[in-house]
Design an enzyme around this catalytic site. Structure first.
Site, mmCIF file in Angstrom:
data_model
loop_
_atom_site.group_PDB
_atom_site.id
_atom_site.type_symbol
_atom_site.label_atom_id
_atom_site.label_comp_id
_atom_site.label_asym_id
_atom_site.label_seq_id
_atom_site.Cartn_x
_atom_site.Cartn_y
_atom_site.Cartn_z
ATOM 1 N N ASP A 12 -4.026 41.004 -31.022
ATOM 2 C CA ASP A 12 -5.274 41.309 -31.724
ATOM 3 C C ASP A 12 -5.939 42.537 -31.109
ATOM 4 O OD1 ASP A 12 -7.711 41.300 -33.036
ATOM 5 O OD2 ASP A 12 -7.912 39.127 -32.968
ATOM 6 N N HIS B 88 -5.018 40.198 -35.365
ATOM 7 C CA HIS B 88 -6.301 39.676 -35.822
ATOM 8 C C HIS B 88 -6.181 38.826 -37.088
ATOM 9 C CE1 HIS B 88 -10.620 39.654 -35.444
ATOM 10 N NE2 HIS B 88 -10.800 40.061 -36.678
ATOM 11 N N SER C 179 -13.647 35.723 -36.288
ATOM 12 C CA SER C 179 -14.040 37.030 -35.778
ATOM 13 C C SER C 179 -15.538 37.026 -35.447
ATOM 14 C CB SER C 179 -13.671 38.117 -36.783
ATOM 15 O OG SER C 179 -13.706 39.385 -36.194
#
Length: 690
Positions: free
Chosen positions: A625, A660, A540
């Site tokens: 995501d 995610h 991320s």
């Protein structure tokens, strides 16, 4: 097999008279259904699988190792609330737990509140956000996501009949807070385009969600909304949070027609969190100093509440070298969770005493946090502890006597012995002279300083999130094969207080990249890894870190794993329709301002791809995501294929069924980890490239 070559479709983005050409912008598909896009992602998956074919057996071995370390059946430590003992319990080899409770005594008949394995049946992805029992103990409100977009549907289950109500609430943040009469609950709706949580609704049981009452709507899209019931259970707090500013409103939990009351109007760069207990308002705020303080005043003392926070009675003073992270309130005691010199400390005192007692920890690097303590009328505090060599443990301390006992420690199946592993905490000097803490772990008899151990450096460095040193059973698969694992606590996290965060954001973002590079070089110099077998990993915002680092120091690392990487920073931050964009201005900057635009462009990995040799690279993402859209890593890989020199591997794997967090499920998640570790181990063994 030749790598996929994404078609180039010229697309121009002009801002501040700066024209950027993005040949792979077409990979952005909001609906995730464009056949051409899906064909490309599938081709990349096939190429990735082909290139990693030599690791297929190793991946299976790693997966079996990792899952074999888990107890086939397991359960959490039960906690007591409102006459029931609650816990999560895993049946043998099940992917998801059952939520169960026992009335009054653990020996009483067990009642299954929710079997998540049944809820997850027939879907590739499943995530439970919250499950809240109503105050009258008869209903369960739970919120679930079956796609990976973090859009949760709230459902109500009648615990007497086992029936789930027909009416559901869609597109929520997952938070559920019951009113005290059990006839209604509050929830937060997400914006249909940006997915920002922005509205609070009150839902009456038995009515369709179309009749729900709008209680509060946030007009500023840089603020996110959250909900919680206070420790007293008499109030419900609506929290509005931006990166550096916050505000709270509260409602009477006993009044079905309650309207939110503003507690303290938002003021730029002033953050506060509101709590209520024993007739007092408690406020954790940075108004007295950037590392936060705790202040409090009686509920009826309007003359105090109307004063600026700086004039409130202080419970925990601000300290320039100690970050106040959290606290827990009991009838007779207060417990403080703080961070000093990068490590978490817990201390407590009786309300009638001024002297604090400390809970001592002995590992050189570790973390600790407050556990679930729902009953305030007790002297028993539960907290959790973990280190790089100590599995996660739940402990209980008697705040009257100071006596401690371990309620549970995560059991690692097989021949694991904590004494076989060594953790260290070292400091690396960054290029500007700042000392950066580093947490290390390795297997004792496989490590030789200045030897040939492979070194994996992990980092995050954003949002003030501290990357703590915690035990990970899957990491044993690397340590047992000679890897040294290091966490670089770079600026941008909050390990050394609020200043550490501020030194790695906005105009100081370059410090995060430089810290990571300088830590790596320092570890090599100190003999913690073979210079030819150094690897990096981050996800991320940590994936942004990876992208920035390999642009700046492309030959320092033999291989890099970038998980759901946020790499197209400038284009994303210019698009206010995307989730989480406007709320991120105070983290990265507002590119509508020329200075911020230039600064973000200077490090945005996608914009800074250049013709040079890059390390072996495995990039992983999820099609659904909502945090980092899949097209960011997809575009990045396509552009890297155009520019990178040499014959290093460049692999993209897109999970077409996840978001995610990757795969869901207790066991399934290890397929992803096994692939990433196999990639690193294969490189470390210097296998010839196909």
């Amino acid at each position: 097999m030749r790598p996929p070559k994404a078609m180039k479709k010229p697309f121009s983005i002009k801002h501040h008279q700066d024209l950027r050409r993005d040949d792979f912008y077409w990979l952005r598909d909001e609906q995730r259904s464009d056949p051409e896009v899906l064909e490309y992602l599938t081709a990349e998956n096939q190429y990735c699988e082909h290139q990693l074919a030599p690791t297929a057996a190793l991946q299976q071995t790693l997966y079996q190792e990792m899952t074999a370390r888990l107890k086939p059946s397991d359960q959490s430590v039960p906690y007591f609330k409102n006459g029931y003992w609650y816990q999560q319990r895993f049946e043998p080899d099940c992917e998801f737990p059952m939520l169960v409770r026992n009335k009054q005594h653990l020996s009483a008949p067990e009642e299954c509140l929710l079997n998540l394995n049944e809820q997850a049946e027939g879907v590739e992805y499943y995530d439970l956000a919250e499950a809240k029992v109503s105050p009258n103990q008869q209903l369960l409100a739970f919120s679930e996501d079956c796609l990976g977009r973090r859009l949760y549907q709230i459902k109500i289950k009648d615990l007497a009949t086992g029936q789930i109500a027909e009416h559901c609430v869609d597109d929520t943040s997952g938070e559920v807070v019951w009113g005290n009469d059990s006839r209604y609950f509050y929830y937060v709706k997400k914006h249909p385009v940006t997915l920002v949580p922005y509205q609070v609704y009150r839902h009456q049981l038995g009515a369709p969600s179309s009749l729900d009452q709008l209680v509060y709507e946030e007009a500023d899209d840089s603020f996110y909304i959250s909900l919680h019931k206070t420790r007293s259970e008499q109030m419900i707090v609506i929290g509005a949070y931006a990166s550096t500013t916050s505000e709270a409103l509260y409602l009477d939990a006993n009044n079905i027609d309650a309207q939110p009351q503003l507690f303290n109007a938002r003021e730029k760069n002033i953050e506060y969190e509101l709590e209520h207990f024993a007739g007092q308002f408690f406020v954790k705020t940075n108004a007295l100093g950037k590392n936060f303080a705790l202040i409090a005043a009686p509920e009826q003392s309007n003359h105090v509440i109307s004063l600026p926070f700086t004039q409130w009675p202080v419970i925990v003073e601000h300290k320039s070298d100690v970050l106040l992270q959290g606290y827990e309130l009991f009838n007779d005691f207060i417990v403080i969770e703080e961070r000093c010199n990068g490590l978490v400390k817990l201390r407590y005192r009786h309300w009638q005493h001024q002297q604090y007692q400390c809970i001592e920890f002995n590992d050189p690097t570790y973390t600790a946090w407050l556990a679930i303590n729902p009953e305030p009328n007790t002297s028993l505090l539960r907290f959790c502890y973990s280190s790089l060599t100590t599995p996660a443990s739940t402990l209980e301390v008697d705040l009257t006597s100071g006596q401690q006992k371990t309620l549970k420690q995560q059991q690692v199946m097989g021949d694991f012995n904590a004494q076989d592993y060594q953790s260290e905490r070292v400091w690396a000097v960054a290029r500007d002279g700042v000392k950066v803490p580093v947490s290390l772990v390795y297997k004792r008899h496989l490590f030789k300083r200045h030897g040939n151990n492979p070194l994996l450096v992990y980092g995050y460095g954003a949002y003030g999130l501290s990357e703590d040193a915690m035990f990970s059973s899957d990491l044993l698969s690397l340590l047992d094969r000679g890897f040294v694992y290091a966490i670089a606590h770079v600026r941008g996290g909050e390990e050394l207080g609020r200043q550490w965060y501020e030194s790695g954001k906005l105009g100081n973002k370059h410090n995060s990249f430089y810290d990571f590079i300088d830590v790596t070089e320092a570890l090599i110099k100190q003999g913690f890894g073979d210079p030819k077998r150094v690897y990096a990993m981050g996800g991320s915002a940590g994936g942004l870190l990876m992208g920035g680092v390999i642009n700046l120091a492309p030959t320092l690392y033999h291989g890099v794993v970038a998980q759901v990487p946020f790499v197209d920073v400038l284009t994303t931050m210019l698009d206010e329709s995307l989730p989480l964009t406007t709320g991120e201005y105070e983290e990265w900057g507002n590119p509508n301002l020329y200075q911020d635009y230039q600064r973000i462009k200077s490090y945005s990995p996608y914009d800074q791809v250049k013709a040079q040799v890059y390390p072996h690279l495995l990039v992983v993402t999820g099609l659904h995501d909502s945090q980092v859209q899949y097209w960011e890593p997809a575009k990045w890989v396509a552009k890297l294929r155009e520019y990178k020199q040499g014959d290093t591997l460049l692999l993209l794997h897109t999970d077409l069924d996840a978001g995610h967090g990757g795969k869901s499920g207790r066991f399934k998640q290890y397929y992803d980890t096994a692939r990433e570790y196999a990639f690193l181990l294969w490189l470390a063994e210097q296998q010839p490239l196909s």
